[in-house]
Write a protein that holds these residues in place. Structure first.
Motif, short mmCIF file in Angstrom:
data_model
loop_
_atom_site.label_atom_id
_atom_site.label_comp_id
_atom_site.label_asym_id
_atom_site.label_seq_id
_atom_site.Cartn_x
_atom_site.Cartn_y
_atom_site.Cartn_z
N ASP A 155 62.54 -12.73 54.22
CA ASP A 155 62.10 -12.53 52.84
C ASP A 155 60.63 -12.19 52.68
OD1 ASP A 155 64.61 -13.07 51.71
OD2 ASP A 155 64.26 -15.23 51.80
N ARG A 156 59.83 -12.23 53.75
CA ARG A 156 58.39 -12.02 53.57
C ARG A 156 57.71 -11.74 54.89
NH1 ARG A 156 56.90 -15.10 57.62
NH2 ARG A 156 57.47 -17.29 57.50
N THR A 157 56.41 -11.34 54.78
CA THR A 157 55.50 -11.30 55.93
C THR A 157 54.24 -12.03 55.51
OG1 THR A 157 56.38 -9.12 56.51
CG2 THR A 157 54.37 -9.82 57.62
N ASN A 158 53.69 -12.87 56.39
CA ASN A 158 52.47 -13.58 56.02
C ASN A 158 51.41 -13.49 57.11
OD1 ASN A 158 53.50 -15.36 57.88
ND2 ASN A 158 53.26 -17.19 56.65
N TYR A 159 50.17 -13.65 56.67
CA TYR A 159 49.00 -13.61 57.56
C TYR A 159 48.11 -14.79 57.17
CZ TYR A 159 50.79 -8.92 58.20
OH TYR A 159 51.63 -7.86 58.45
N PHE A 160 47.52 -15.42 58.18
CA PHE A 160 46.78 -16.65 57.85
C PHE A 160 45.66 -16.90 58.85
CE2 PHE A 160 49.36 -18.51 61.22
CZ PHE A 160 50.58 -17.87 61.07
N GLU A 161 44.58 -17.49 58.31
CA GLU A 161 43.43 -17.92 59.10
C GLU A 161 43.04 -19.32 58.68
OE1 GLU A 161 43.07 -15.07 57.20
OE2 GLU A 161 43.08 -13.46 58.68
N TYR B 235 32.58 -19.81 56.88
CA TYR B 235 33.04 -18.47 57.27
C TYR B 235 34.12 -17.93 56.32
CZ TYR B 235 30.45 -18.41 61.66
OH TYR B 235 29.45 -18.39 62.59
N LEU B 236 34.25 -18.52 55.15
CA LEU B 236 35.27 -18.04 54.21
C LEU B 236 35.11 -16.55 53.92
CD1 LEU B 236 37.51 -18.31 52.09
CD2 LEU B 236 35.76 -19.10 50.47
N GLU B 237 33.88 -16.10 53.72
CA GLU B 237 33.67 -14.69 53.37
C GLU B 237 34.16 -13.77 54.48
OE1 GLU B 237 29.70 -13.73 52.17
OE2 GLU B 237 30.23 -11.68 51.60
N LEU B 238 33.98 -14.19 55.73
CA LEU B 238 34.48 -13.37 56.85
C LEU B 238 35.99 -13.17 56.75
CD1 LEU B 238 34.17 -12.01 59.67
CD2 LEU B 238 34.52 -14.30 60.67
N GLY B 239 36.72 -14.26 56.50
CA GLY B 239 38.18 -14.15 56.39
C GLY B 239 38.59 -13.25 55.24
N LEU B 240 37.93 -13.38 54.10
CA LEU B 240 38.29 -12.55 52.94
C LEU B 240 38.00 -11.08 53.22
CD1 LEU B 240 36.93 -14.87 50.11
CD2 LEU B 240 39.34 -14.41 50.63
N TRP B 241 36.87 -10.81 53.85
CA TRP B 241 36.52 -9.41 54.15
C TRP B 241 37.55 -8.79 55.11
CZ3 TRP B 241 34.44 -7.74 59.10
CH2 TRP B 241 34.23 -6.36 59.14
N LEU B 242 37.91 -9.53 56.16
CA LEU B 242 38.86 -8.98 57.13
C LEU B 242 40.22 -8.70 56.49
CD1 LEU B 242 38.02 -11.23 60.21
CD2 LEU B 242 37.71 -8.75 60.06
N GLU B 243 40.71 -9.64 55.67
CA GLU B 243 42.01 -9.41 55.04
C GLU B 243 41.95 -8.27 54.03
OE1 GLU B 243 44.79 -10.41 55.86
OE2 GLU B 243 44.50 -12.21 57.06
N SER B 244 40.85 -8.16 53.32
CA SER B 244 40.75 -7.08 52.33
C SER B 244 40.61 -5.73 53.01
CB SER B 244 39.58 -7.33 51.38
OG SER B 244 38.35 -7.11 52.04
N ASP B 245 39.93 -5.69 54.16
CA ASP B 245 39.72 -4.40 54.82
C ASP B 245 41.03 -3.81 55.32
OD1 ASP B 245 37.30 -2.71 55.51
OD2 ASP B 245 38.45 -2.64 57.38
N ARG B 246 41.90 -4.66 55.86
CA ARG B 246 43.15 -4.08 56.35
C ARG B 246 44.14 -3.82 55.21
NH1 ARG B 246 45.69 -8.67 60.33
NH2 ARG B 246 45.71 -10.44 58.90
#
Length: 424
Positions: free
Chosen positions: A86-92, A98-109
């Motif tokens: 039913d879904r695909t998920n990605y998680f860190e 380092y929250l901003e790093l995670g948000l930037w990486l997910e938004s870039d892809r």
């Protein structure tokens, strides 16, 4: 009742945001659910959602190939992704600073994956997935059980008829154009839920989310799930398959169609699965393994899937010298006992499940995943605070009624593996 704090809002591009703050430790869990899984695959392209999960780690416009892993791990975090029906998920999970790093990486892809997509990357990841299929399915004893069971349980035009891993032929047929079209169709802000759990400043988190995700354009409307999504509550008969394979011991899978994840009867099915197969005090273990000694292991669980019907899956592996028929006979005797189940067995299962769920929610990454799940599947993240109540509401009479309605020969698929004869 559990009281996990929840703050929810939606960006202008349709992306759902769920925030749950807890400052017990300087850690933050970031989780994204996309509303696409194997159920969304069209005929001739099975396995595509899982293949695409691999492509999401191959770099984007501003992140080099495998850079996502390198940057998160360099920061002391952990990450991964997974694909389900039913879904695909990605998680860190990251140190809070380092929250901003995670948000930037997910938004870039999400925003800029396609400019970095190449035929070479597709060919490479196609080979990785095909090797994964050889390792987990084709060359693993009993490894193809799930795709055989799904094919028995669901008609050919139902979206659960095929497995997540897909077929070799369909993986070979995937083109770069298919990959690009799949991304444009399903990887859009309006098909995603982003959840943050842990130690963050809510005002700053909102600003960062707006900065990195608010600029991404809304995608087209998500197409309906292909095929027939409505099913009869029970199958209306028994279906069987006998497989001669290179296995050392017979194994019997017995599976029933049950109501989809989310409804009250699903929780009765969940409790029933624990009565049958969770721990050494469970019915199947007590009877088949300890008392009758016809099986050396037993398993039972409910599949949490939502389209039309879910499954109660059980299996048992025969002890050396015992036949598949011995196992199935002993197994069905225990299923019949559920129609007059002891109150103590029900209470034990309810207690186990409630304790397990409460323990899961102590982990930030699990909490974030469940919040994404309840938002994506039910548009109701607040369910996380009432799931244990749903489990505790299951009574012995519910289980007896459930067994009488769903666990009969008119609603059963039996898959039996036996050792291949020498020379066959």
């Amino acid at each position: 009742m559990i009281r996990i704090p929840i703050e929810r809002y939606r960006l202008d591009n349709g992306m759902e945001i769920v925030l749950s703050r807890e400052d017990a430790a300087p850690v933050v869990a970031l989780n994204i659910w996309y509303g696409v899984g194997s159920r969304n695959e069209r005929a001739g392209r099975t396995g595509f959602a899982h293949l695409f999960e691999h492509m999401m780690f191959q770099g984007s416009k501003h992140v080099p190939e495998m850079g996502h892993f390198a940057l998160i791990e360099k920061a002391g975090g952990s990450l991964n992704g997974s694909t389900w029906l039913d879904r695909t998920n990605y998680f860190e999970t990251l140190p809070a600073n380092y929250l901003e790093l995670g948000l930037w990486l997910e938004s870039d892809r999400l925003g800029w994956l396609l400019p970095a997509m190449t035929q070479e990357k597709l060919d490479n990841q196609r080979d990785v997935v095909k090797n994964e299929r050889r390792w987990r399915v084709d060359n693993q004893p009993y490894g193809d059980w799930d795709e055989r069971i799904q094919a028995l349980m669901y008609p050919p035009d139902h979206p659960y008829h095929h497995s997540v891993i897909g077929s070799m032929e369909d993986l070979d047929a995937a083109s770069l154009e298919d990959v690009e079209q799949f991304f444009r169709t399903y990887y859009a802000p309006n098909n995603a839920v982003l959840t943050l759990c842990g130690d963050f400043d809510p005002t700053q988190a909102r600003e960062l989310i707006a900065q990195y995700f608010g600029q991404l354009p809304r995608g087209p409307d998500i197409p309906p799930i292909p095929g027939r999504t409505r099913l009869e509550p029970v199958m209306g008969g028994e279906v069987r398959e006998l497989v001669h394979q290179d296995v050392s011991l017979p194994r019997v899978y017995v599976t029933y169609r049950i109501p989809p994840f989310g409804g009250a009867e699903y929780y009765t099915a969940l409790v029933t699965s624990y009565i049958l197969g969770y721990g050494k005090a469970a019915l199947l273990y007590r009877s088949l393994v300890r008392e009758q000694q016809v099986a050396q292991d037993v398993v039972a669980y409910a599949f949490p899937i939502v389209v039309g019907a879910s499954m109660l899956v059980t299996w048992a592996t025969a002890r050396p010298g015992r036949s598949a028929a011995d196992v199935e006979r002993a197994f069905t005797e225990q299923i019949e006992r559920l129609r007059d189940v002891d109150d103590a067995d029900v209470q034990r299962a309810v207690n186990l499940l409630a304790t397990e769920r409460l323990n899961e929610l102590q982990r930030l990454d699990e909490r974030a995943d469940q919040l994404s799940m309840y938002t994506q599947l039910f548009d109701e993240p607040e369910r996380i605070n009432t799931e244990v109540d749903r489990i505790r509401a299951v009574t012995p009479q519910h289980v007896r009624d459930f067994a009488a309605r769903y666990l009969g020969t008119d609603n059963r698929a039996v898959l039996t593996y036996v050792p291949r004869e020498v020379g066959a």
